[in-house]
Design a protein around this motif. Sequence first.
Motif, PDB file in Angstrom:
ATOM      1  N   GLU A  52      20.659 -20.980 -35.550  1.00  0.00           N
ATOM      2  CA  GLU A  52      19.566 -21.255 -36.478  1.00  0.00           C
ATOM      3  C   GLU A  52      19.796 -20.568 -37.823  1.00  0.00           C
ATOM      4  OE1 GLU A  52      17.323 -23.440 -36.083  1.00  0.00           O
ATOM      5  OE2 GLU A  52      16.214 -22.984 -37.928  1.00  0.00           O
ATOM      6  N   SER A  53      20.368 -19.367 -37.752  1.00  0.00           N
ATOM      7  CA  SER A  53      20.592 -18.604 -38.994  1.00  0.00           C
ATOM      8  C   SER A  53      21.554 -19.350 -39.928  1.00  0.00           C
ATOM      9  CB  SER A  53      21.165 -17.228 -38.661  1.00  0.00           C
ATOM     10  OG  SER A  53      22.295 -17.344 -37.822  1.00  0.00           O
ATOM     11  N   PHE A  54      22.459 -20.131 -39.366  1.00  0.00           N
ATOM     12  CA  PHE A  54      23.426 -20.846 -40.201  1.00  0.00           C
ATOM     13  C   PHE A  54      22.765 -21.977 -40.979  1.00  0.00           C
ATOM     14  CE2 PHE A  54      27.180 -23.252 -41.374  1.00  0.00           C
ATOM     15  CZ  PHE A  54      28.138 -22.270 -41.544  1.00  0.00           C
ATOM     16  N   ARG A  55      21.729 -22.549 -40.343  1.00  0.00           N
ATOM     17  CA  ARG A  55      20.985 -23.600 -41.047  1.00  0.00           C
ATOM     18  C   ARG A  55      20.421 -23.038 -42.365  1.00  0.00           C
ATOM     19  NH1 ARG A  55      17.122 -27.785 -39.548  1.00  0.00           N
ATOM     20  NH2 ARG A  55      17.288 -27.242 -37.358  1.00  0.00           N
TER      21      ARG A  55
ATOM     22  N   THR B 138      37.545 -30.226 -37.839  1.00  0.00           N
ATOM     23  CA  THR B 138      37.569 -31.533 -38.505  1.00  0.00           C
ATOM     24  C   THR B 138      36.154 -32.071 -38.664  1.00  0.00           C
ATOM     25  OG1 THR B 138      39.678 -31.944 -37.430  1.00  0.00           O
ATOM     26  CG2 THR B 138      38.575 -33.848 -38.386  1.00  0.00           C
ATOM     27  N   GLN B 139      35.376 -31.936 -37.596  1.00  0.00           N
ATOM     28  CA  GLN B 139      33.994 -32.431 -37.643  1.00  0.00           C
ATOM     29  C   GLN B 139      33.178 -31.663 -38.691  1.00  0.00           C
ATOM     30  OE1 GLN B 139      31.202 -31.670 -34.275  1.00  0.00           O
ATOM     31  NE2 GLN B 139      31.671 -33.806 -33.786  1.00  0.00           N
ATOM     32  N   PHE B 140      33.365 -30.352 -38.721  1.00  0.00           N
ATOM     33  CA  PHE B 140      32.608 -29.527 -39.665  1.00  0.00           C
ATOM     34  C   PHE B 140      33.005 -29.859 -41.109  1.00  0.00           C
ATOM     35  CE2 PHE B 140      31.751 -25.805 -42.226  1.00  0.00           C
ATOM     36  CZ  PHE B 140      30.484 -25.430 -41.805  1.00  0.00           C
ATOM     37  N   ASP B 141      34.316 -29.890 -41.352  1.00  0.00           N
ATOM     38  CA  ASP B 141      34.804 -30.134 -42.714  1.00  0.00           C
ATOM     39  C   ASP B 141      34.333 -31.473 -43.265  1.00  0.00           C
ATOM     40  OD1 ASP B 141      36.048 -27.737 -42.643  1.00  0.00           O
ATOM     41  OD2 ASP B 141      38.072 -28.510 -42.333  1.00  0.00           O
TER      42      ASP B 141
ATOM     43  N   SER C 248      20.846 -35.587 -45.374  1.00  0.00           N
ATOM     44  CA  SER C 248      19.643 -34.757 -45.431  1.00  0.00           C
ATOM     45  C   SER C 248      19.714 -33.601 -44.431  1.00  0.00           C
ATOM     46  CB  SER C 248      18.426 -35.631 -45.111  1.00  0.00           C
ATOM     47  OG  SER C 248      17.314 -34.811 -44.847  1.00  0.00           O
ATOM     48  N   MET C 249      19.118 -32.482 -44.821  1.00  0.00           N
ATOM     49  CA  MET C 249      19.061 -31.332 -43.897  1.00  0.00           C
ATOM     50  C   MET C 249      18.200 -31.654 -42.679  1.00  0.00           C
ATOM     51  SD  MET C 249      21.034 -28.852 -44.702  1.00  0.00           S
ATOM     52  CE  MET C 249      20.429 -27.537 -43.639  1.00  0.00           C
ATOM     53  N   ASP C 250      17.388 -32.723 -42.775  1.00  0.00           N
ATOM     54  CA  ASP C 250      16.611 -33.150 -41.596  1.00  0.00           C
ATOM     55  C   ASP C 250      17.538 -33.567 -40.443  1.00  0.00           C
ATOM     56  OD1 ASP C 250      14.389 -32.719 -43.073  1.00  0.00           O
ATOM     57  OD2 ASP C 250      14.137 -34.827 -43.679  1.00  0.00           O
TER      58      ASP C 250
ATOM     59  N   PHE D  82      23.591 -32.797 -36.284  1.00  0.00           N
ATOM     60  CA  PHE D  82      24.944 -32.280 -36.519  1.00  0.00           C
ATOM     61  C   PHE D  82      25.260 -31.134 -35.550  1.00  0.00           C
ATOM     62  CE2 PHE D  82      27.687 -29.234 -38.873  1.00  0.00           C
ATOM     63  CZ  PHE D  82      28.859 -29.968 -38.794  1.00  0.00           C
ATOM     64  N   VAL D  83      24.259 -30.272 -35.344  1.00  0.00           N
ATOM     65  CA  VAL D  83      24.453 -29.171 -34.385  1.00  0.00           C
ATOM     66  C   VAL D  83      24.787 -29.738 -33.010  1.00  0.00           C
ATOM     67  CG1 VAL D  83      23.263 -27.312 -33.138  1.00  0.00           C
ATOM     68  CG2 VAL D  83      23.055 -27.487 -35.628  1.00  0.00           C
ATOM     69  N   GLN D  84      24.079 -30.802 -32.647  1.00  0.00           N
ATOM     70  CA  GLN D  84      24.353 -31.421 -31.341  1.00  0.00           C
ATOM     71  C   GLN D  84      25.780 -31.983 -31.281  1.00  0.00           C
ATOM     72  OE1 GLN D  84      22.183 -31.223 -28.693  1.00  0.00           O
ATOM     73  NE2 GLN D  84      24.039 -31.921 -27.627  1.00  0.00           N
ATOM     74  N   GLU D  85      26.222 -32.544 -32.420  1.00  0.00           N
ATOM     75  CA  GLU D  85      27.604 -33.059 -32.484  1.00  0.00           C
ATOM     76  C   GLU D  85      28.600 -31.930 -32.262  1.00  0.00           C
ATOM     77  OE1 GLU D  85      28.163 -35.079 -36.261  1.00  0.00           O
ATOM     78  OE2 GLU D  85      26.295 -36.174 -35.989  1.00  0.00           O
ATOM     79  N   GLN D  86      28.308 -30.788 -32.850  1.00  0.00           N
ATOM     80  CA  GLN D  86      29.207 -29.631 -32.692  1.00  0.00           C
ATOM     81  C   GLN D  86      29.179 -29.114 -31.251  1.00  0.00           C
ATOM     82  OE1 GLN D  86      30.634 -27.289 -35.954  1.00  0.00           O
ATOM     83  NE2 GLN D  86      31.339 -29.353 -35.580  1.00  0.00           N
ATOM     84  N   LEU D  87      27.981 -29.131 -30.659  1.00  0.00           N
ATOM     85  CA  LEU D  87      27.872 -28.715 -29.249  1.00  0.00           C
ATOM     86  C   LEU D  87      28.651 -29.673 -28.362  1.00  0.00           C
ATOM     87  CD1 LEU D  87      24.062 -27.789 -29.174  1.00  0.00           C
ATOM     88  CD2 LEU D  87      25.950 -26.189 -28.801  1.00  0.00           C
TER      89      LEU D  87
END
Lengths: 525, 298
Positions: free
Chosen positions: A253-256, A481-484, A496-498, A503-508
């Motif tokens: 959450e802090s990264f958001r 790659t996904q993050f970049d 949007s930040m919404d 995106f977090v779920q994609e990373q998970l």
Amino acid sequence: MKKLTALFLALLLAVTVMPVASMAETYAEDDLVTVTFMMNENANQTLLQDTIVLNYIKEHFGLDIQIMAIPASDFSTKLSTSFATNDIADVTYGVTTANIGAFDLEYMLVNLMDYADQLPNYFGLAFDENNPTRYEATQTFMSTNSEGEDAMYILHKMEYDRVDIAPISAIRGDLLDELGLERPTSWAELYDVMLAIKEAHPDVYFFSSRAGAQRILACLAYGMGSGGFGTFDTIGIYLEPETDTWTYGPTQESFRSVVQYLANAWQDGLVDPDYASNDANNLWEKISTGKVVYYNDNNSFISRIFEPAFTSAGNDDWYFELLAPLANDYTPTRTLRYELDWSDGVAISKDCPALDRVLALFDWMYTDEGARVMNFGVEGESYYIDENGNPMIVDEIMESTAGAADQYAAINSVIGTGIWGMAMYIDEGIYRQIYGDLFFEQGDIIRGWTEEGLIDYKYMTPAFTLEEQEEVTELTMELQTQFDSNIDAFITGTRSMDEWDDFVQEQLDAGSERLEELYNTAYKR
Amino acid sequence: MDGVLKHKGSSKVRLSTGDRIFGLVNGFFLVVLLLLILLPLVHMLAVSVSDANLVLRGEITFIPSGINFKCYEALLGGSEIPRAYYNTIRYTFFGVLIDVAMTALCAYPLSRPNFYGRKFFNFFVVFTMLFNVGIVANFMIVFQLGIKNTVWAILLPTAINVYYMVIMRTFFQNIPEEIYQSAYVDGASDLRIFGQIILPISSPVIATMFLFYAVSHWNAYMPALLYLDHKELYPVQLILRNIVISGTVSDNATTDTAFMTQGIKYAAIFVTIAPILCVYPFVQKYFTKGIMVGSLKG
């Protein structure tokens, strides 16, 4: 036709008699022993074969060191090929725990634990319980061999005496003075200060980068109570001191909040529109010309480049002010500095001739005497002692290297010393003769903040097993790659930040939790 | 219908409005393309010969100022680059001779319809173009042959480029069969036909191969990186690549030197491409011709 054939054969013959470097090793049991050192050659520091240091080693240790200078730009390719084909030099510099994890090197390299009695100075420093940061770092170089015994294959580079530097916030103090603004003490206050400056100077920007979004995040995330991409990492995992666990930053959450902070800054015109494409030269140009007025990166560039550039352009009243680490909403105030010591070092081949002499040489490098020779050369030849007791490089070498693109590297090249040379216990005292007072004053400030606990040393990556390393590499590539491919979209508002939770779920889904698990398993081991 | 295109003599061809618009658009497009290629080179040249402080302040775009040649002196001052240049020249010179000879010797029999096992050998050779064994296997071959750390490690592994061989083979295939037959009737052997008849009439494709291989050797750095351990044998590309890739602002740079590093990087690029830029215009006609005759008729 006969003439053509004769010409061709003559040319072929000429090729065969062209001078070819001999691979033959001269080996004399009781006299001089030739050993090969494979080293990565920095573009600024040519590795020479005839130097004061190499001659000293030849005389005192009976070792004739033949340097295989591999261009740093392709060193990792060469190193991987060498390990993969079992064609390694007697001594290899620039080896990391990742190399150890990627190849089965147990049968190729000397396990230093077996020679602890011949390396008392090295092990004394590496396992110094009075230096917990180094002690912990040493653990990352430890592994277990196939027989379940402790193993260590790398002698790692350590600090002897360095000027303290860190990626840290700095803002143009003259603008604060001009507008009567207080020095910010938190990230929220910094934002208000930036808005105030932007209002008075609409053309300036604050957040920029020399290597895209990752570089900004590397310098901001940890200080804002999150983490990831620490210093020069390209992956978002980091060691969270609050929980003492390896944590994948972007899913926290802090990264958001960090990304939201930058997204807001973009909307308010505080972010350099070219931040994603700038390289170092572009960024230095923008800072030196006053287009970018906030800086959060290696502080030493302030004293070495920006302030002299201000002066040379007639802007004597411009100056950068270091900001003490800023308070955040998640953790105690903190920021991250570069690692204590280095994450690479030297590995010794099991086929190394005169192993006793080679071990003695490297152990000596971790003594006061060894550090002096390997960082300054020989007294009377390359340096003298000044009235304050400091070693100073002789005028002849200073003059011969003046005007080099990197005089520090050029001096070390001539003598055969330094971090990019063969030194293992690094003393950066040569800086005294090159840089101005501000460089050292800022170093003292950063040392003070470190001692106050406001600045943490960068964590070392733990040592993985072969299987773990393979999985870590695979996961890292996918996550990276996904993050970049998404982060710039969030910062610039294209996405949007919404949608951040998606995106977090994609990373998970891409395996961030598995990556954490692998890191924590290796860390605890 | 008012545009006029003059030809030799007095004949004139009227251009339609469409032709004129096309000409203008085409010209404009080519000028833009030229500028896109040329301006970065001009910028790099300007930075490499300008005062570092002016570069730092962003005052140098295309016109140099505070002209000096410190970057070129720093780059070429030591013995390393000149020695590496010498190495590159000899690798290129001897490499091209070997490459063209080997490629021609491979292409010629594969172009002959009556060559025994022609299909098998063609497949065998082309297979290596599609499926490369990779760095480690190649390294092991060079190592086992005992040519690591010798010039042969640079010259031999790249002696035949299959793609170029196919071009040459196609060229040979398109030489009229009657020429071969008349030579056979006169009692010439295959070697004599190849040396005294085929090669002399194949100058376009041979010139093209020379250029292809020359550029390839000139730009090559990977074989040297893998197979050479001693700087005395390094080609210039390996050293300049290090400067260009690693040579951003040094961690130890000062104001005076930060943009000198940039200048050196740009100077390195010029030093690298200058010989090719000088030679290319003179051999370009062979280049195009050789490619066309070697491919279109295939």
